[in-house]
Every structure is written in C-alpha cells, then in structure tokens.
Design an enzyme around this catalytic site. Structure first.
Site, PDB file in Angstrom:
ATOM      1  N   GLU A   1       0.845  -1.185   0.000  1.00  0.00           N
ATOM      2  CA  GLU A   1       0.000   0.000   0.000  1.00  0.00           C
ATOM      3  C   GLU A   1       0.885   1.241   0.000  1.00  0.00           C
ATOM      4  O   GLU A   1       1.944   1.265   0.624  1.00  0.00           O
ATOM      5  CB  GLU A   1      -0.876  -0.018   1.263  1.00  0.00           C
ATOM      6  CG  GLU A   1      -1.733   1.210   1.469  1.00  0.00           C
ATOM      7  CD  GLU A   1      -2.377   1.239   2.847  1.00  0.00           C
ATOM      8  OE1 GLU A   1      -3.440   1.855   2.990  1.00  0.00           O
ATOM      9  OE2 GLU A   1      -1.802   0.653   3.798  1.00  0.00           O
TER      10      GLU A   1
ATOM     11  N   LYS B   1      -9.984  -0.394  -2.041  1.00  0.00           N
ATOM     12  CA  LYS B   1     -10.234  -0.663  -0.621  1.00  0.00           C
ATOM     13  C   LYS B   1     -11.687  -0.376  -0.274  1.00  0.00           C
ATOM     14  O   LYS B   1     -12.202   0.720  -0.535  1.00  0.00           O
ATOM     15  CB  LYS B   1      -9.299   0.188   0.239  1.00  0.00           C
ATOM     16  CG  LYS B   1      -9.353  -0.135   1.729  1.00  0.00           C
ATOM     17  CD  LYS B   1      -8.318   0.677   2.502  1.00  0.00           C
ATOM     18  CE  LYS B   1      -8.315   0.304   3.972  1.00  0.00           C
ATOM     19  NZ  LYS B   1      -7.322   1.078   4.750  1.00  0.00           N
TER      20      LYS B   1
ATOM     21  N   CYS C   1      -4.427  -3.049   4.247  1.00  0.00           N
ATOM     22  CA  CYS C   1      -4.169  -2.531   5.586  1.00  0.00           C
ATOM     23  C   CYS C   1      -5.143  -3.093   6.617  1.00  0.00           C
ATOM     24  O   CYS C   1      -5.256  -4.304   6.784  1.00  0.00           O
ATOM     25  CB  CYS C   1      -4.183  -1.004   5.565  1.00  0.00           C
ATOM     26  SG  CYS C   1      -3.320  -0.263   6.988  1.00  0.00           S
TER      27      CYS C   1
END
Length: 563
Positions: free
Chosen positions: A315, A375, A426
């Site tokens: 990321e 995401k 994440c």
C-alpha cells in the site's frame, strides 16, 4: 409472651432491612476497579510484541471473577476499568504522531464495550452453565465492537492473541469468532474453578442475616456457598474442560501443500522517514520500490533467487496517481518490464471531486495496468474524516487528510500469472467479512498490502501480522503481508512464517507458495458461528432477566432470618 405497658412484644427481633441486590460499598468496589485495570494490562502481554498467549485466558478469567456478584452499574465500572487498562497500552501506537487525546479517545471508545460486558456478566453468572453463556457474551461484545461506530474497530480481538496457541486451529472451522469463544470459554471455566476452590461454607455474618436459598449472597456482600466446600473432583473437571477446549484446535487438520504453486516476490522499498509525512517525498518512495524491484530482477537473473511468477508491492508504494502522472506510470512500467512478471502496485488514485481511492493495481509487462481492487473499508479519521469540523477540535492533524478516500464496491480477485490474488488493504485484514469475501470469490493467494510508516517503531505492525497469520489458518491460504516499511512476511496456510523483514529497511523476499482454491469450513459457514453465539448471549440475558423477575416478583430481594 410478655408485653410492655404499651402492648408491644418484648422478645420479637426487629425486622431486618431490605436490599435490592448484594451491597457493594466503596471499600469493595475500589479494589475491584484496581484489579480490573491490572487484569487488562496483563491481557496486553498476550498480544505481539510480547506473545505470551496464556495470559489472555488469565486476564479474561480475572475480569469475569471481578464482575461476579455485582449489580449492573458497578459491573460496568469494572468492565470499563479493564477496558482502559487493556486498550490504552495496546493502542499506544495510534498516538505516536497525533498526540495523547486522539489515542485516549480511541481507547476509551473501545473500553465502553467492555463496560457493557461488565454490566451483563453478573446476570449470566447466576445461570446454570454460566461459563458457556459468558463466553457467548464475549463474542457478542466483540461482534458489536467490530461494527460500530463507523464500521467498527476489531483491533485487540481475543482471537488475534492466540495465533501461536492451540486455539488457533479452530479458525479453520468457525473463523476468528470461534477462536475467541474457545479462549473466553477456557477463561470462564478457569474462573468457575477458582470460585469453587475459594468458596467458603454457608455461615451468615453475625447480626447481618443471609439471603434465603443455597449459594446466594450473604450479608455484607459475602458469598454463601451452600454448606460444603466444593469437592476437588469438580474443580479438576472444570480445569480439565478448560484445557480440553484449547486442545480441540490441535484436532483440526491444516492443509499446507497443493498441486499448484507460484514463486512470489515481495518488495519492501522503505520510505525517507517515519511519521505522518512519510510520503512528503512521494516520488522517492516510488523510486525506492522501483530500485528494490530492479535488485530483485538482478538477483533472479544471476540465479541467487528463483525467478518470481509475480511481485507484490505494498500500500502507498505509489502515492502519485500513475494514471494521471506520466512519469509515475513510466517508472512502474520500467520496473515491471525489468522483472518480466505482473506487479501488484499499491496506488492512490484520483477520483471525482475531492475524493481519491486506495487501490491495488496489477501492472503487466509491456501491457501496463490491468485489474484493480479498491479498498472497501477506508479507515475513519485516517483515510476519511467523519464530522470534520468536530474532529478538528480534537486534533488539527485531521487536515492532513485533505481529500477523503472513497469506498470500493466490487469484490473481485486479481489475476497475476498462475495466481488469483485475494487482495485486502491494511486494516481490512481485521474484518472477517472483507477477507472472506475475496477468498470465496476465487482467491488462491491472500495478500495484505499495508503501510505502517505512520506508527513508527511500535508493535502495530506485528499486531497486524498476527491477524494475517490467523487469516492464513482460517482460509487455508498462503498469505503475504507486504508493507512499505515492515514488518513484511510470507506465511504458510498453517500460520507459520516462512520469512519476514525488519522495520524501516529496504528488503526483498522470494518464496514458492502453495496455491489452494478449496474452501475451509470457516469459509463455508461464514458469519453464522458469530451470529449464533451472539443470539445465545442475548437469549441468556433475556432468560436471566426473566428468571430474576419470576423469582422476585416485587423486584426486591428480602433478607430473612432464622430462629
């Protein structure tokens, strides 16, 4: 019977006072609050970087014991004290660069859920089979904490402390909720055994009276145990059951091999410096990953490492939109052409208006960008700012998030050479459903792209790695956590780590990993175990309320005395 001149009886004992529940004075509640805070602190040691997993059982058992016999109000204070003692040190990484107040508010918001648990636990202690109901309650509270507010924050779930424990094997059957239930059940059984070991004989305090019935509260808040000390056999049975629950995880087979495999390259490019301004030199971060990929390509050509079938970047490896910035696109394309295989790039992609997206992009040799994953759960107060005007009063650093990240809507896998990559970004690894969705969509290699630069040299990265390892077991997948600054790691389907990196270093790793497409039991049953356990907890609380109401229809407990 003789009487006085006024006609009042002379030898009748005065009516004892009435109480609504066991009295808990300040002198008794104070030590409980101190003990609860200490128990929460002990629980932190079960998580990385300390990894003393049995302390999770001890910590939860202590909390349940401290809640036993209280009313809802005092119980909630005990739960809150435990939550503060647990979440403040566990989440200290969240305040490294933003200050004490945001960190404290985050910890307190999570501690409130433990206050709810503390308020409910005393009622369940009064039911037959209390340990099972208490374990269900723990799962229910964690389920709520993982959903509200703003989509929840599941960090610090009990299951995430047990990746090296026997309980971890249960993840392949019922996911993280079943691991949490088993751990809490062992704790509750340990608490029940402790109660029986220390239960005194049923002798009322002189002059205080006692509650009618066996095994009820005596005057002054002391427990009257019903006449005899519990036999050692019953205590031993409870302790044996606590051990057996954990050992059940060893019975779950965990597949490791597969007839299909891929050689995976992992690139950790590093950033110029730690902190909130880690990407102040955004092109340098991108060039770090390009240079590290060139090193990997040279090692593969020289035979030092096997030639990879795909390469993973983390990321934020390109915080410059490569679709709008031609130079960024050229840099990524040159790295991809050099290595000669698809590269998964973590990019910040401009969207309409003031929005951007956190996106995983498959970049192909000579062909350029391909499939993307956006995401689906941007982090509140980090990637978007709810109630910005209010949040600014807490910390002016919210304005560092100048543009809010938009939410992805599509569940898909990313084709990369021989693999179908199930990508999560994440903190998404902490959410059961987000990981399960991409695995069930056909992913045979699980990837967690992350950036830990904003948390410095804290335990945040290894806490996240524990979640990644549990997901590997839960879904039976080879799994890679790839970070800009570390800890990056390659994990087998049994949760064991093949290789990992240090913090704030530039490193590359290569490993051949099994590609598995079969689904585990946890994949098939989905969220049903958590839903069932939550339903049982709510039903038990309803049953406890009904039982109390039917036994004491006036809503009050009466002290009685015997001649």
């Amino acid at each position: 019977m003789s009487h006085t001149a006024t006609g009042a009886p002379r030898n009748v004992a005065p009516r004892p006072p009435e109480i609504t529940s066991p009295p808990v004075g300040r002198t008794r509640l104070g030590p409980r609050l101190l003990g609860a805070g200490s128990a929460g602190l002990v629980g932190v040691a079960a998580f990385p970087p300390y990894d003393v997993w049995p302390l999770a059982v001890v910590s939860v058992a202590a909390l349940l014991l401290l809640c036993r016999g209280l009313r809802g109000g005092p119980g909630s204070l005990v739960g809150l004290a435990y939550g503060v003692g647990f979440f403040l040190p566990l989440l200290h990484w969240s305040g490294i660069y933003v200050g004490v107040l945001p960190w404290s508010l985050l910890a307190l918001s999570q501690a409130v859920f433990l206050a709810v648990l503390g308020a409910c636990a005393p009622a369940l202690w009064r039911l037959p089979g209390a340990p099972g109901w208490l374990a269900c309650l723990w799962v229910a509270v964690e389920a709520a904490r993982g959903r509200v507010p703003f989509g929840g924050f599941p960090w610090g779930r009990l299951a995430f402390s047990q990746v090296d424990a026997p309980y971890a094997g249960l993840a392949a059957v019922g996911g993280a909720p079943l691991v949490g239930f088993a751990t809490a059940l062992s704790a509750a059984l340990l608490a029940a055994a402790t109660v029986r070991v220390h239960r005194p004989t049923s002798q009322p305090a002189r002059g205080r009276g006692r509650l009618a019935g066996r095994g009820r509260w005596a005057g002054g808040g002391r427990w009257a145990g019903g006449g005899r000390r519990a036999g050692g056999g019953r205590v031993a049975a409870l302790l044996l059951a606590a051990v057996a629950v954990g050992a059940a995880g060893w019975l779950v087979p965990t597949p490791i091999g597969s007839h299909r495999s891929a050689v995976v390259g992992v690139v950790q490019g590093n950033v110029p410096r730690a902190g909130l301004d880690f990407n102040a030199e955004r092109e340098r971060v991108l060039r770090n990953h390009v240079a590290a990929t060139a090193d990997l390509a040279e090692q593969a050509r020289s035979g030092e490492v096997p030639s990879p079938d795909l390469v993973l970047w983390p990321e934020n490896s390109s915080d410059i939109d490569p679709f709008r910035d031609r130079n960024a696109g050229r840099l990524i394309q040159s790295a991809t052409d050099d290595i000669g295989v698809p590269v998964l790039v973590g990019a910040v992609v401009d969207g309409p208006g003031r929005f951007v997206s956190n996106t995983g992009v498959v970049w192909r040799p000579r062909l350029g960008p391909g499939a993307r994953y956006v995401k689906r759960h941007p982090a509140p107060f980090a990637e978007y700012i709810p109630m910005r005007s209010i949040a600014r009063r807490v910390s002016s650093k919210v304005d560092l998030v100048a543009r809010d990240f938009t939410r992805g809507r599509v569940v898909r896998t990313l084709p990369m050479g021989p693999a179908q990559v199930a990508d999560v970004i994440c903190f998404e690894v902490a959410y059961d459903g987000l990981v399960r969705d991409v695995v069930r969509a056909g992913g045979d290699l699980l990837v967690v792209q992350t950036n830990n630069a904003t948390f410095g040299f804290t335990g945040e990265s290894v806490q996240q790695l524990a979640m990644t390892r549990l997901r590997a077991i839960e879904h039976g997948r080879s799994t890679v956590q790839v970070s800009t600054v570390g800890v990056s790691a390659i994990v087998r389907p049994d949760g064991s780590v093949v290789a990992d990196t240090d913090l704030f270093t530039r490193e590359v790793m290569v490993a051949r990993l099994a590609l598995r497409s079969s689904l585990t039991m946890a994949d098939r049953v989905g969220a049903w175990p958590e839903a069932l356990l939550t339903f049982l907890a709510v039903s038990a609380l309803g049953g406890a309320a009904a039982r109390r109401g039917s036994r004491f229809p006036r809503g009050r407990l009466r002290l009685v005395s015997r001649r």
